[in-house]
Design a protein around this motif. Structure first.
Motif, PDB file in Angstrom:
ATOM      1  N   SER A 105       0.825  -1.202   0.000  1.00  0.00           N
ATOM      2  CA  SER A 105       0.000   0.000   0.000  1.00  0.00           C
ATOM      3  C   SER A 105       0.859   1.252   0.000  1.00  0.00           C
ATOM      4  CB  SER A 105      -0.918   0.014   1.230  1.00  0.00           C
ATOM      5  OG  SER A 105      -1.684   1.204   1.274  1.00  0.00           O
ATOM      6  N   LEU A 106       0.428   2.244  -0.783  1.00  0.00           N
ATOM      7  CA  LEU A 106       1.002   3.585  -0.753  1.00  0.00           C
ATOM      8  C   LEU A 106      -0.152   4.572  -0.774  1.00  0.00           C
ATOM      9  CD1 LEU A 106       3.426   5.575  -0.973  1.00  0.00           C
ATOM     10  CD2 LEU A 106       3.090   5.479  -3.455  1.00  0.00           C
ATOM     11  N   GLN A 107      -0.161   5.477   0.191  1.00  0.00           N
ATOM     12  CA  GLN A 107      -1.187   6.519   0.271  1.00  0.00           C
ATOM     13  C   GLN A 107      -0.499   7.812   0.681  1.00  0.00           C
ATOM     14  OE1 GLN A 107      -4.617   6.283  -0.167  1.00  0.00           O
ATOM     15  NE2 GLN A 107      -4.684   4.091  -0.587  1.00  0.00           N
ATOM     16  N   VAL A 108      -0.305   8.736  -0.272  1.00  0.00           N
ATOM     17  CA  VAL A 108       0.305  10.026   0.053  1.00  0.00           C
ATOM     18  C   VAL A 108      -0.544  11.146  -0.532  1.00  0.00           C
ATOM     19  CG1 VAL A 108       2.672   9.180   0.288  1.00  0.00           C
ATOM     20  CG2 VAL A 108       1.829   9.848  -1.961  1.00  0.00           C
ATOM     21  N   VAL A 109      -0.570  12.290   0.161  1.00  0.00           N
ATOM     22  CA  VAL A 109      -1.423  13.413  -0.235  1.00  0.00           C
ATOM     23  C   VAL A 109      -0.611  14.701  -0.164  1.00  0.00           C
ATOM     24  CG1 VAL A 109      -3.513  14.734   0.299  1.00  0.00           C
ATOM     25  CG2 VAL A 109      -3.488  12.261   0.635  1.00  0.00           C
ATOM     26  N   GLY A 110      -0.851  15.607  -1.126  1.00  0.00           N
ATOM     27  CA  GLY A 110      -0.197  16.903  -1.118  1.00  0.00           C
ATOM     28  C   GLY A 110      -1.083  17.967  -1.742  1.00  0.00           C
ATOM     29  N   GLU A 111      -0.695  19.226  -1.570  1.00  0.00           N
ATOM     30  CA  GLU A 111      -1.449  20.354  -2.108  1.00  0.00           C
ATOM     31  C   GLU A 111      -0.613  21.109  -3.130  1.00  0.00           C
ATOM     32  OE1 GLU A 111      -4.561  21.216  -1.520  1.00  0.00           O
ATOM     33  OE2 GLU A 111      -4.978  19.710   0.031  1.00  0.00           O
ATOM     34  N   SER A 112      -1.261  21.505  -4.220  1.00  0.00           N
ATOM     35  CA  SER A 112      -0.595  22.242  -5.283  1.00  0.00           C
ATOM     36  C   SER A 112      -1.405  23.477  -5.641  1.00  0.00           C
ATOM     37  CB  SER A 112      -0.433  21.351  -6.527  1.00  0.00           C
ATOM     38  OG  SER A 112      -0.122  22.106  -7.674  1.00  0.00           O
ATOM     39  N   ASP A 113      -0.727  24.606  -5.853  1.00  0.00           N
ATOM     40  CA  ASP A 113      -1.418  25.817  -6.299  1.00  0.00           C
ATOM     41  C   ASP A 113      -1.954  25.653  -7.717  1.00  0.00           C
ATOM     42  OD1 ASP A 113      -0.824  27.055  -3.915  1.00  0.00           O
ATOM     43  OD2 ASP A 113       0.996  28.028  -4.681  1.00  0.00           O
ATOM     44  N   VAL A 114      -1.355  24.747  -8.471  1.00  0.00           N
ATOM     45  CA  VAL A 114      -1.751  24.530  -9.866  1.00  0.00           C
ATOM     46  C   VAL A 114      -2.823  23.457  -9.983  1.00  0.00           C
ATOM     47  CG1 VAL A 114      -0.948  23.832 -12.167  1.00  0.00           C
ATOM     48  CG2 VAL A 114       0.520  25.247 -10.698  1.00  0.00           C
ATOM     49  N   PHE A 115      -2.656  22.368  -9.249  1.00  0.00           N
ATOM     50  CA  PHE A 115      -3.513  21.190  -9.426  1.00  0.00           C
ATOM     51  C   PHE A 115      -4.538  20.983  -8.314  1.00  0.00           C
ATOM     52  CE2 PHE A 115       0.712  19.776 -11.264  1.00  0.00           C
ATOM     53  CZ  PHE A 115       0.367  20.093 -12.572  1.00  0.00           C
ATOM     54  N   GLY A 116      -4.462  21.749  -7.231  1.00  0.00           N
ATOM     55  CA  GLY A 116      -5.312  21.472  -6.077  1.00  0.00           C
ATOM     56  C   GLY A 116      -4.736  20.304  -5.306  1.00  0.00           C
ATOM     57  N   GLN A 117      -5.584  19.561  -4.627  1.00  0.00           N
ATOM     58  CA  GLN A 117      -5.098  18.410  -3.868  1.00  0.00           C
ATOM     59  C   GLN A 117      -4.730  17.265  -4.819  1.00  0.00           C
ATOM     60  OE1 GLN A 117      -7.460  15.518  -1.180  1.00  0.00           O
ATOM     61  NE2 GLN A 117      -6.586  17.011   0.261  1.00  0.00           N
ATOM     62  N   ILE A 118      -3.609  16.615  -4.520  1.00  0.00           N
ATOM     63  CA  ILE A 118      -3.177  15.434  -5.271  1.00  0.00           C
ATOM     64  C   ILE A 118      -3.037  14.275  -4.297  1.00  0.00           C
ATOM     65  CG2 ILE A 118      -1.354  14.375  -6.649  1.00  0.00           C
ATOM     66  CD1 ILE A 118      -0.662  17.058  -7.755  1.00  0.00           C
ATOM     67  N   ARG A 119      -3.613  13.145  -4.652  1.00  0.00           N
ATOM     68  CA  ARG A 119      -3.438  11.925  -3.867  1.00  0.00           C
ATOM     69  C   ARG A 119      -2.812  10.874  -4.773  1.00  0.00           C
ATOM     70  NH1 ARG A 119      -6.639   7.234  -2.309  1.00  0.00           N
ATOM     71  NH2 ARG A 119      -8.262   7.921  -3.752  1.00  0.00           N
ATOM     72  N   VAL A 120      -1.724  10.274  -4.311  1.00  0.00           N
ATOM     73  CA  VAL A 120      -1.037   9.238  -5.082  1.00  0.00           C
ATOM     74  C   VAL A 120      -1.162   7.917  -4.352  1.00  0.00           C
ATOM     75  CG1 VAL A 120       1.137   8.465  -6.095  1.00  0.00           C
ATOM     76  CG2 VAL A 120       0.590  10.912  -6.041  1.00  0.00           C
ATOM     77  N   THR A 121      -1.590   6.887  -5.075  1.00  0.00           N
ATOM     78  CA  THR A 121      -1.706   5.541  -4.524  1.00  0.00           C
ATOM     79  C   THR A 121      -1.023   4.554  -5.460  1.00  0.00           C
ATOM     80  OG1 THR A 121      -3.811   5.115  -5.664  1.00  0.00           O
ATOM     81  CG2 THR A 121      -3.929   6.119  -3.479  1.00  0.00           C
ATOM     82  N   ASN A 122      -0.847   3.342  -4.982  1.00  0.00           N
ATOM     83  CA  ASN A 122      -0.292   2.288  -5.836  1.00  0.00           C
ATOM     84  C   ASN A 122      -1.418   1.495  -6.471  1.00  0.00           C
ATOM     85  OD1 ASN A 122      -0.980   1.186  -3.262  1.00  0.00           O
ATOM     86  ND2 ASN A 122       0.170  -0.663  -3.781  1.00  0.00           N
ATOM     87  N   SER A 123      -1.076   0.444  -7.229  1.00  0.00           N
ATOM     88  CA  SER A 123      -2.071  -0.415  -7.893  1.00  0.00           C
ATOM     89  C   SER A 123      -1.884  -1.847  -7.404  1.00  0.00           C
ATOM     90  CB  SER A 123      -1.908  -0.362  -9.418  1.00  0.00           C
ATOM     91  OG  SER A 123      -2.109   0.953  -9.900  1.00  0.00           O
TER      92      SER A 123
END
Length: 239
Positions: A105-123
């Motif tokens: 499992s990978l669950q990470v979250v960040g904020e971008s002024d360009v993209f808004g919230q980004i959440r990255v997960t694995n498959s």
């Protein structure tokens, strides 16, 4: 140490609170600390382990723009028993060992002024994991020098981007991040991509993952597992 041996949760340093830096780099947890049984140049038994994770991605999305984004969260690995991975060797040591791990499992979250919230997960449905293998340098070797090892982590990341309104990925192309490590699990290590990857919304290309760094932070939980053997050697996946 007692809590680790008993399989209890151990609260490491606040890896998720690490400040954003101009360059993502390993921190003081690279040398473990009194809470950890993990030591440099030392092999350990199979285990299920959870860590804080910091990821930095450089992304370009058509119609939105480009940004460098820091993300924080959690990763879980199932680490397998070490085996002899150097040809012609008969003794299992740090120098000769190959260690595989399944990325659960990978669950990470960040904020971008360009993209808004980004959440990255694995498959999880795809073959994802890591291989730490001997650094085979041609020619004679100095027995007094303990070598670093090669580490390759392979993922199929998914990017949930708020301002795009879609979850995008790299299709069937695996993302490899690489580093050199002196212990397993590699606490404090930073692995990096060496190429860019196209990003897709279904069959439609929508952007590019220009680069990514992945840092293993604090050890949150360590549970020894006696039967953590991989049905398919991950080394054959990353070869």
């Amino acid at each position: 140490m007692h809590e680790l041996r008993e399989g209890a949760a151990v609260k490491g340093a606040e890896g998720s609170a690490l400040h954003n830096a101009e360059v993502v780099k390993g921190h003081e947890l690279a040398w473990g600390g009194d809470l950890y049984t993990i030591r440099p140049y030392t092999l350990g038994p199979a285990a299920l382990e959870a860590f804080t994770v910091r990821e930095r991605i450089h992304v370009s999305i058509d119609g939105l723009g480009e940004d460098l984004v820091d993300l924080h969260g959690i990763g879980v690995y199932r680490r397998h028993e070490p085996r002899i991975g150097a040809e012609g060797e008969t003794e299992l040591t740090w120098r000769t060992a190959t260690i595989g791990a399944q990325f659960l499992s990978l669950q990470v979250v960040g904020e971008s002024d360009v993209f808004g919230q980004i959440r990255v997960t694995n498959s999880p449905a795809k073959d994802e994991g890591a291989t730490v293998s001997p650094n085979l340098v041609p020619g004679p070797r100095d027995p007094e020098i303990t070598p670093m090892k090669n580490c390759v982590t392979a993922l199929y990341p998914r990017f949930d981007i708020e301002n795009l309104g879609a979850v995008i990925d790299t299709g069937d192309v695996r993302v490899d991040v690489e580093s050199r490590v002196n212990m397993v699990p590699p606490i404090g290590d930073v692995s990096r991509t060496s190429t860019s990857y196209a990003l897709y919304d279904g069959d439609r290309r929508v952007g590019t993952l220009l680069a990514a760094d992945l840092e293993i932070g604090a050890l949150l939980h360590h549970i020894p597992v006696k039967n953590a053997t991989s049905p398919v050697e991950f080394a054959t996946i990353t070869a």
